[in-house]
Design a protein around this motif. Structure first.
Motif, mmCIF file in Angstrom:
data_model
loop_
_atom_site.group_PDB
_atom_site.id
_atom_site.type_symbol
_atom_site.label_atom_id
_atom_site.label_comp_id
_atom_site.label_asym_id
_atom_site.label_seq_id
_atom_site.Cartn_x
_atom_site.Cartn_y
_atom_site.Cartn_z
ATOM 1 N N ALA A 266 0.828 -1.204 0.000
ATOM 2 C CA ALA A 266 0.000 0.000 0.000
ATOM 3 C C ALA A 266 0.867 1.261 0.000
ATOM 4 C CB ALA A 266 -0.920 -0.004 1.217
ATOM 5 N N THR A 267 2.018 1.202 0.632
ATOM 6 C CA THR A 267 2.920 2.353 0.663
ATOM 7 C C THR A 267 3.437 2.682 -0.730
ATOM 8 O OG1 THR A 267 3.607 1.809 2.911
ATOM 9 C CG2 THR A 267 5.049 3.258 1.660
ATOM 10 N N GLU A 268 3.801 1.663 -1.479
ATOM 11 C CA GLU A 268 4.296 1.886 -2.851
ATOM 12 C C GLU A 268 3.234 2.541 -3.715
ATOM 13 O OE1 GLU A 268 7.140 -0.826 -4.887
ATOM 14 O OE2 GLU A 268 6.438 -2.273 -3.391
ATOM 15 N N VAL A 269 1.972 2.167 -3.505
ATOM 16 C CA VAL A 269 0.889 2.742 -4.304
ATOM 17 C C VAL A 269 0.570 4.159 -3.847
ATOM 18 C CG1 VAL A 269 -1.544 2.486 -4.954
ATOM 19 C CG2 VAL A 269 -0.084 0.463 -4.754
ATOM 20 N N ALA A 270 0.623 4.378 -2.539
ATOM 21 C CA ALA A 270 0.190 5.662 -1.991
ATOM 22 C C ALA A 270 1.163 6.794 -2.290
ATOM 23 C CB ALA A 270 -0.004 5.537 -0.478
ATOM 24 N N PHE A 271 2.450 6.509 -2.301
ATOM 25 C CA PHE A 271 3.436 7.574 -2.491
ATOM 26 C C PHE A 271 3.684 7.820 -3.978
ATOM 27 C CE2 PHE A 271 4.135 6.844 1.919
ATOM 28 C CZ PHE A 271 4.711 8.009 2.419
ATOM 29 N N PRO A 272 4.017 9.058 -4.311
ATOM 30 C CA PRO A 272 4.334 9.363 -5.723
ATOM 31 C C PRO A 272 5.480 8.496 -6.222
ATOM 32 C CG PRO A 272 4.114 11.379 -4.408
ATOM 33 C CD PRO A 272 4.095 10.225 -3.445
ATOM 34 N N GLY A 273 5.549 8.329 -7.531
ATOM 35 C CA GLY A 273 6.494 7.411 -8.136
ATOM 36 C C GLY A 273 7.933 7.603 -7.723
ATOM 37 N N ASN A 274 8.380 8.850 -7.598
ATOM 38 C CA ASN A 274 9.778 9.095 -7.250
ATOM 39 C C ASN A 274 10.118 8.674 -5.828
ATOM 40 O OD1 ASN A 274 10.178 10.157 -9.787
ATOM 41 N ND2 ASN A 274 9.831 12.292 -9.132
#
Length: 770
Positions: A266-274
């Motif tokens: 969920a963290t990978e999805v929630a934060f912007p790509g960079n």
């Protein structure tokens, strides 16, 4: 400021972080994905219901904690209130439940470790199990060598975790979508019937708040702060779980939520790509920190439970053996660690089994704990005086009892079978083992048996059937060289026997020269017996004053010290109370006989009394922990209960900056040993012998744990424990518990080791010496 005030140095926030830090473990980092697969989005409500059940139980824990903050926690409450039958269920359940929980935490650790590094699979073990085994071995090793968790470190860990989870919640909120939560099947794709089974699964996420109760006496204003800390930690964690799980489901559709590491996903999805990659790594590190903290706390707690059960003889005290170097209960840690690794190896493939096993066992314990509260209240037990009482009594404890057992009804069939098998096994353990060894009588059983006219026959019969049957009396042996002049020694033996309802065995040791044949002495035995009978009259008179049964024995031998040990074994003595002075035959410097005795271990507890008058009005107990100090505490407690002694406890640290830690250690030690009302003294100059000498000036007796120097150097060489034994003006009582030591150690002590009452580097420690 008094020492009692210094002891209460734990504030509300540090106490609250103890509960929060223990609860935020693998539950939130692992279970949302597992639980959501069977319930859908209403898994959030499952977490909230679990928090509600924990909240009700937390109120009962708060009352019990302010009444009796003891080692063993829930086990202690249940054992004292309901008796050792239910105490066996509670203690073993808590212990095994912590082992299952630790295995669960290590699996969570292994999962997130796999997010950071590549882990191999070995034989039938998955890569996660391999990581969990490595982690479990490290946690057990850390506890084995005695690394301790401090309040400051725990506060830092909780602060870091809350910061990481807070940043995730904020970022997740901006990526949140209610349509993602509901999905195509709505909020209840499986109906509402799966709500409570999922609650049983995730309840493991709420274990740990009861740990706060064990530090109640160290808290400022515990009547107010302890319940706020316990209930507040549960409330904070419940709200946190609700927010975090909701955000996970609003960021990642619940069918796609990762079973291994849902928070990292969920963290990978929630934060912007960079930032997604770095954020996921930080979250994985946070998960490792949380699971490691929870696993370590669980292993530490299991050692405390084993200590309490061993002291009550529910389990064999063999588990409580203290490591000679690391001063840790290493056997208990090894056994618990072995169980954890077995659970990881054979059950780690299904994390739900481990989670539900931990949940179901703790739910049984919580139910019994609520029953214990009701028993204490209804029997109006004189020692039960809580600073905080649950609201709406008796509704709250009854509700806690019903909710705890009721949740088990909705859990998986495997968990229910485990609960039944465990209860049957614990009952069999009590019936076949503990019943014949434990001296503990529960409040409920005593209350029922004392009122046979008022109680139903079936209740009286059940209380009698479940009561302990430790038929062997507590035996105190007092070897005397001249009973006419040793009233004080017999009085001390009667004090120990009176406190435990035991029997005194006065043994007149008649030592004859090696040149005299024992056959010749046998011809004079009638004359010797007649003389002994006259000499024992004083001993019988002293025993009568204490209302203690006494048996007398005459022993003729070439040996002295060896004969004392042989007689202790023959009489099945629990404690030997013997005098020390140059005039006594066993301290007369005859080293040949002493060498023979020292090839064996002490058969029981030994109390050695250096008599300068038997005045137990003001008793000083120096301590740094350890088995000998446990015996010192028992002796001091007996002197307090029988003679009304004022007890002071002394602990020495190196520097004034270590006073708070030393005082916290001392307060906990006093509570664990039934000396909570004692005066606490902390010396900060690091000079142990000087501190004892100064404190002894205001006391009439010093009760001191033996050093780890051998018996030869103490009894024969003329130096008992410290030079301070000869320097103080009051009487000194030396206490030594049996210990497994090599012949060399028994003769000369452990190289380079002296017992002390000081804390090394400012940290309170447990020492097998004093």
């Amino acid at each position: 400021m008094s020492d009692e005030e210094l002891a209460k140095d734990l504030g509300l926030i540090p106490a609250m972080t103890i509960g929060i830090g223990t609860m935020i473990g693998a539950g939130i980092f692992v279970l949302p994905g597992e639980a959501a697969q069977g319930t859908g989005p209403i898994v959030v409500i499952s977490f909230l219901v679990g928090g509600l059940i924990a909240m009700v139980n937390a109120l009962s824990v708060s009352e019990l904690g302010t009444a009796m903050p003891k080692a063993g926690g829930a086990y202690y409450y249940v054992n004292r209130a309901l008796g050792p039958l239910f105490g066996s269920i509670s203690g073993l359940g808590d212990w095994l439940g912590l082992a299952f929980a630790s295995a669960f935490y290590t699996i969570g650790f292994g999962r997130y470790l796999g997010e950071l590094v590549e882990l191999p699979s070995i034989l039938f073990l998955s890569n996660v199990q391999v990581g969990a085994i490595v982690a479990g071995a490290v946690f057990v090793g850390v506890n084995y060598i005695g690394a301790k968790e401090t309040g400051g470190i725990q506060t830092i860990i909780v602060t870091i975790l809350l910061a990481i989870l807070g940043v995730f919640a904020i970022a997740g909120w901006f990526a949140f979508d209610w349509a993602t939560v509901s999905g195509s099947g709505g909020y209840t794709p499986f109906g509402t019937a799966e709500l409570l089974p999922a609650t049983g699964l995730v309840f493991v996420s709420f274990l740990g708040y009861a740990k706060i109760a064990t530090v109640g006496e160290e808290m400022k204003n515990p009547g107010r702060n302890l319940p706020i800390a316990i209930v507040g930690s549960v409330a904070i964690v419940t709200v946190l779980y609700g927010i975090l799980v909701t955000i996970m489901l609003g960021v990642v559709p619940w069918p796609d939520l990762d079973l291994e590491a849902p928070v990292a996903q969920a963290t990978e999805v929630a934060f912007p790509g960079n930032y997604a990659g770095a954020a996921a790594v930080i979250m994985a590190l946070g998960a490792l920190l949380a699971t490691a903290s929870s696993a370590n706390a669980s292993i530490l707690a299991s050692a405390r439970i084993n200590f309490a059960m061993g002291r009550d003889k529910i389990v064999n005290d063999w588990l409580n053996e203290i490591h000679p170097r690391f001063a840790t209960p290493y056997r208990s840690i090894i056994v618990t660690g072995g169980l954890i690794l077995v659970f990881v190896i054979f059950m780690g493939g299904d994390v739900k089994v481990l989670a539900e096993a931990a949940s179901v066992l703790h739910l049984i314990v919580y139910a019994l704990m609520n029953a214990a509260l009701i028993v204490f209240r209804e029997t109006e037990h004189p020692d039960y005086d809580p600073d905080f009482t649950v609201p709406l009594y008796p509704i709250v404890p009854i509700l806690g009892f019903v909710l705890s057992l009721g949740l088990i009804y909705f859990m998986d069939t495997t968990s229910q079978i485990l609960a039944v098998v465990f209860i049957v096994g614990a009952v069999l353990w009590y019936v076949l083992y503990a019943r014949y060894r434990t001296p503990i009588q529960g409040v409920l059983g005593e209350y029922v048996r004392d009122r046979p006219e008022e109680m139903p026959d079936i209740a009286v019969s059940a209380a009698e059937a479940a009561s302990p049957d430790a038929t062997a009396p507590y035996n105190v042996m007092v070897p005397v060289s001249n009973p006419r002049t040793e009233d004080e020694l017999v009085a001390l033996g009667c004090t120990m026997a009176n406190q435990k309802g035991g029997v005194v065995h006065a043994v007149h040791v008649v030592q004859v020269p090696d040149q005299t044949s024992l056959d010749y002495v046998a011809d004079q035995i009638d004359q010797i017996d007649g003389e002994s009978d006259q000499l024992f009259e004083n001993a019988r008179a002293v025993a009568a004053e204490y209302d203690v049964d006494i048996e007398t024995h005459t022993v003729v031998s070439h040996r002295s010290l060896e004969e004392v040990v042989d007689s202790a074994e023959r009489l099945n003595a629990d404690t030997v109370v013997m005098g020390w002075s140059p005039s006594r035959p066993w301290t007369s410097g005859r080293t040949g006989g002493a060498l023979d005795e020292l090839t064996t271990n002490l058969p029981c507890d030994f109390l050695v009394f250096k008599d300068r008058g038997f005045d137990p009005s003001r008793v000083l107990v120096p301590t740094a922990g350890g088995p000998d100090s446990d015996l010192s505490a028992e002796a001091a407690k007996a002197l307090r209960d029988v003679h009304g002694a004022d007890v002071s406890i002394l602990h020495v640290v190196d520097e004034d900056t270590d006073r708070a830690k030393g005082t916290a250690f001392l307060g906990t030690w006093a509570d664990e040993h039934g000396l909570g009302n004692a005066t606490l003294l902390v010396e900060t100059e690091g000079d142990v012998e000087g501190a004892i000498e100064r404190a002894a000036n205001d006391h009439t007796m010093v009760v001191l744990g033996a050093t780890r120097k051998g018996l030869l150097s103490r009894l024969v060489g003329g130096s008992l424990v410290f030079d301070v034994v000869d320097e103080v003006d009051c009487s000194v009582l030396l206490a030594e518990r049996p210990a497994k030591r090599s012949l060399r150690e028994r003769l000369f002590g452990r190289p380079g080791v002296e017992a002390s009452t000081e804390t090394k580097e400012g940290e309170p420690r447990t020492d097998s010496g004093s």
